[in-house]
Scaffold this active site. Structure first.
Site, short mmCIF file in Angstrom:
data_model
loop_
_atom_site.label_atom_id
_atom_site.label_comp_id
_atom_site.label_asym_id
_atom_site.label_seq_id
_atom_site.Cartn_x
_atom_site.Cartn_y
_atom_site.Cartn_z
N CYS A 52 0.84 -1.21 0.00
CA CYS A 52 0.00 0.00 0.00
C CYS A 52 0.87 1.26 0.00
O CYS A 52 1.84 1.35 0.75
CB CYS A 52 -0.90 -0.02 1.23
SG CYS A 52 -2.01 1.39 1.30
N CYS A 56 0.94 4.71 6.88
CA CYS A 56 0.39 4.48 8.22
C CYS A 56 1.40 3.68 9.05
O CYS A 56 1.75 2.55 8.69
CB CYS A 56 -0.93 3.71 8.11
SG CYS A 56 -2.03 4.38 6.83
N CYS A 59 0.78 -0.01 10.19
CA CYS A 59 0.24 -1.02 9.28
C CYS A 59 1.29 -1.90 8.61
O CYS A 59 2.20 -1.42 7.94
CB CYS A 59 -0.61 -0.34 8.20
SG CYS A 59 -1.46 -1.55 7.16
N CYS A 96 -16.73 -8.90 5.48
CA CYS A 96 -16.06 -7.62 5.23
C CYS A 96 -14.81 -7.82 4.38
O CYS A 96 -13.92 -8.59 4.74
CB CYS A 96 -15.70 -6.99 6.57
SG CYS A 96 -14.87 -5.42 6.39
N CYS A 128 -19.66 -5.74 3.80
CA CYS A 128 -18.97 -4.54 4.28
C CYS A 128 -17.67 -4.45 3.48
O CYS A 128 -17.09 -5.47 3.11
CB CYS A 128 -18.68 -4.74 5.75
SG CYS A 128 -17.59 -3.53 6.46
N CYS A 188 -18.85 2.49 9.39
CA CYS A 188 -18.09 1.77 10.40
C CYS A 188 -16.81 2.56 10.56
O CYS A 188 -15.99 2.62 9.64
CB CYS A 188 -17.82 0.35 9.91
SG CYS A 188 -16.66 -0.57 10.92
N ARG A 260 -17.15 -2.21 18.47
CA ARG A 260 -16.53 -3.45 18.00
C ARG A 260 -15.14 -3.65 18.60
O ARG A 260 -14.24 -2.82 18.40
CB ARG A 260 -16.43 -3.40 16.47
CG ARG A 260 -16.00 -4.71 15.83
CD ARG A 260 -15.90 -4.55 14.32
NE ARG A 260 -17.18 -4.23 13.71
CZ ARG A 260 -18.06 -5.14 13.27
NH1 ARG A 260 -17.78 -6.41 13.36
NH2 ARG A 260 -19.19 -4.76 12.73
N1 SAM Z 1 -6.56 0.57 3.31
C1 SAM Z 1 -7.83 0.81 3.87
C2 SAM Z 1 -7.83 1.89 4.90
O1 SAM Z 1 -6.77 2.20 5.45
O2 SAM Z 1 -8.90 2.42 5.18
C3 SAM Z 1 -8.50 -0.43 4.44
C4 SAM Z 1 -7.69 -1.44 5.23
S1 SAM Z 1 -6.87 -0.84 6.72
C5 SAM Z 1 -5.76 -2.16 7.09
C6 SAM Z 1 -8.15 -0.89 7.95
C7 SAM Z 1 -7.82 -0.45 9.37
O3 SAM Z 1 -7.09 -1.47 10.03
C8 SAM Z 1 -6.95 0.76 9.55
O4 SAM Z 1 -7.69 1.94 9.40
C9 SAM Z 1 -6.47 0.61 10.97
O5 SAM Z 1 -7.33 1.28 11.87
C10 SAM Z 1 -6.53 -0.90 11.20
N2 SAM Z 1 -5.18 -1.46 11.41
C11 SAM Z 1 -4.22 -1.63 10.48
N3 SAM Z 1 -3.11 -2.16 11.01
C12 SAM Z 1 -3.35 -2.33 12.32
C13 SAM Z 1 -2.59 -2.82 13.42
N4 SAM Z 1 -1.33 -3.21 13.27
N5 SAM Z 1 -3.16 -2.87 14.64
C14 SAM Z 1 -4.44 -2.45 14.81
N6 SAM Z 1 -5.21 -1.96 13.82
C15 SAM Z 1 -4.68 -1.89 12.59
C1 DTB Z 2 -10.79 -2.31 11.70
O1 DTB Z 2 -11.00 -1.29 12.36
N1 DTB Z 2 -10.03 -3.33 12.07
C2 DTB Z 2 -9.94 -4.34 11.05
C3 DTB Z 2 -10.97 -3.83 10.02
N2 DTB Z 2 -11.31 -2.54 10.51
C4 DTB Z 2 -10.69 -3.85 8.58
C5 DTB Z 2 -8.56 -4.55 10.52
C6 DTB Z 2 -7.54 -4.79 11.58
C7 DTB Z 2 -6.24 -5.06 10.92
C8 DTB Z 2 -5.19 -5.48 11.89
C9 DTB Z 2 -3.87 -5.73 11.24
C10 DTB Z 2 -3.87 -6.80 10.20
O2 DTB Z 2 -4.39 -7.92 10.43
O3 DTB Z 2 -3.28 -6.58 9.13
FE1 SF4 Z 3 -2.72 1.19 3.44
FE2 SF4 Z 3 -2.55 -0.04 5.78
FE3 SF4 Z 3 -2.81 2.60 5.70
FE4 SF4 Z 3 -4.92 0.99 4.95
S1 SF4 Z 3 -4.01 1.17 6.98
S2 SF4 Z 3 -4.14 2.84 3.92
S3 SF4 Z 3 -3.74 -0.71 4.05
S4 SF4 Z 3 -1.05 1.43 4.92
#
Ligand code: SAM
Ligand code: DTB
Ligand code: SF4
Length: 326
Positions: A52, A56, A59, A96, A128, A188, A260
């Protein structure tokens, strides 16, 4: 009464109440709005993983960090529908789909996602999506394809946001949330605890969420999963009782939203999860994987709810029937 004008001082005063008083208030509102000791669940599937362009810091899927996430392109319709069927057979009524995209781009891939949404929705599951930023027109097309809810997190307070992400702004996120709402898709939206932010930032996130009218129907509260290779890998663990306080504060501020309990459950004890349910959490992600990181197994979740005399929504267990019948 549902309010949209909470102040930081009010949120802080709630959060700082003696623990039993805070839990009592949250539990009272919870019972009024969600009788029945039930937990809603949905199954997550990463339909496009890794690489991506956003930065973030939390992530594992960001191309800016060196993690061992296995990247894959958009999954085929066959694979996604098979996963959805499996989830349905395991009792999930909501599916989802998540993509590691900064934003949705018009073109072949979006058309394929629309087909996925149509396919899963025609199986009778609630669909979702979480695909990054959306335009108003893309939101309308997702709605027309059968998308019920869109996940798009604000993650933290507006003040702390640029310590975590610099490739997009808070306003970008709010804009997508407006597009989603205007298209008639339910919202959400939540955030993450444990990224080095202070309590005021955690409450600042709740204020932003509660400011929305209507409140997001679903509020995911994630506990940071500290993934090797991300800049937040060595953050301190979150104090479980502080986390429970935040859940209770969210329940009081947004009494009719699903709160959630999201990422980080694998790192929580059964007792911590039980306290979260008492404090007002009433929804979880089900299945052994979130997007890329582990999540408790379905059997484990069922065993925990059974021990608590609770049940998953749409699946009344014998224990909860006994309780309900006195
Ligand atoms: N790329 C899209 C976005 O950022 O909206 C959708 C997928 S993104 C992985 C969805 C959510 O997962 C992020 O907004 C974040 O709040 C959560 N997330 C990602 N990595 C995480 C982590 N290591 N621990 C907890 N929550 C995480
Ligand atoms: C949200 O708030 N938590 C979920 C969902 N929305 C998409 C994702 C959590 C991702 C945690 C890190 C991972 O598994 O990559
Ligand atoms: Fe990309 Fe992860 Fe950020 Fe979603 S949370 S925009 S997947 S870097």
């Amino acid at each position: 009464m549902v309010r949209h004008d909470w102040t930081l001082a009010e949120a802080q005063a709630l959060y700082d109440l003696p623990f039993p008083e805070l839990i009592f208030r949250a539990q009272t509102l919870h019972r009024e709005n969600f009788p029945g000791f039930q937990v809603q669940r949905s199954t997550l599937l990463s339909i496009k993983t890794g690489g991506c362009p956003e930065n973030c810091k939390y992530c594992p899927q960001s191309a800016h960090h060196d993690t061992d996430v296995e990247r894959h392109k958009l999954l085929s319709k066959e694979v996604v529908l098979a996963e959805a069927k499996e989830a349905q057979a395991a009792g999930s009524t909501r599916f989802c789909m998540g993509a590691a995209w900064r934003e949705v781009r018009d073109g072949v891939e979006f058309e394929r996602v629309l087909e996925l949404v149509e396919g899963v929705s025609s199986m009778g599951m609630e669909v979702c999506c979480t695909l990054g930023m959306l335009t108003a027109d893309q939101a309308k097309r997702l709605k027309a394809a059968g998308c019920h809810a869109y996940n798009h997190n604000l993650d933290t307070s507006p003040e702390y946001y640029d310590k975590i992400i610099t490739t997009r702004t808070y306003e970008d996120r709010l804009n997508t949330l407006r597009n989603v709402r205007a298209a008639g898709i339910t919202v959400c939206c939540g955030g993450i605890v444990g990224m080095g932010e202070g309590v005021a930032d955690r409450l600042g996130l709740l204020l932003e969420l509660a400011r929305q009218d209507p409140h997001p129907e679903s509020v995911p509260i994630n506990m940071l999963v500290r993934v090797e290779g991300t800049p937040l890998a060595s953050q301190d663990a979150v104090d479980p009782l502080e986390f429970v306080r935040l859940i209770a504060t969210a329940r009081v501020m947004m009494p009719s939203s699903y709160v959630r309990l999201s990422a980080g459950r694998k790192q929580m004890s059964d007792e911590m999860q039980a306290l979260c349910f008492i404090a007002g959490a009433n929804s979880v992600f089900a299945g052994d994987k979130l997007l890329t990181t582990p999540n408790p197994e379905v059997d484990q979740d069922e065993a925990l709810l059974q021990r608590l005399g609770m049940s998953f929504l749409n699946q009344p267990s014998t224990t909860s029937a006994k309780v309900a019948n006195g």
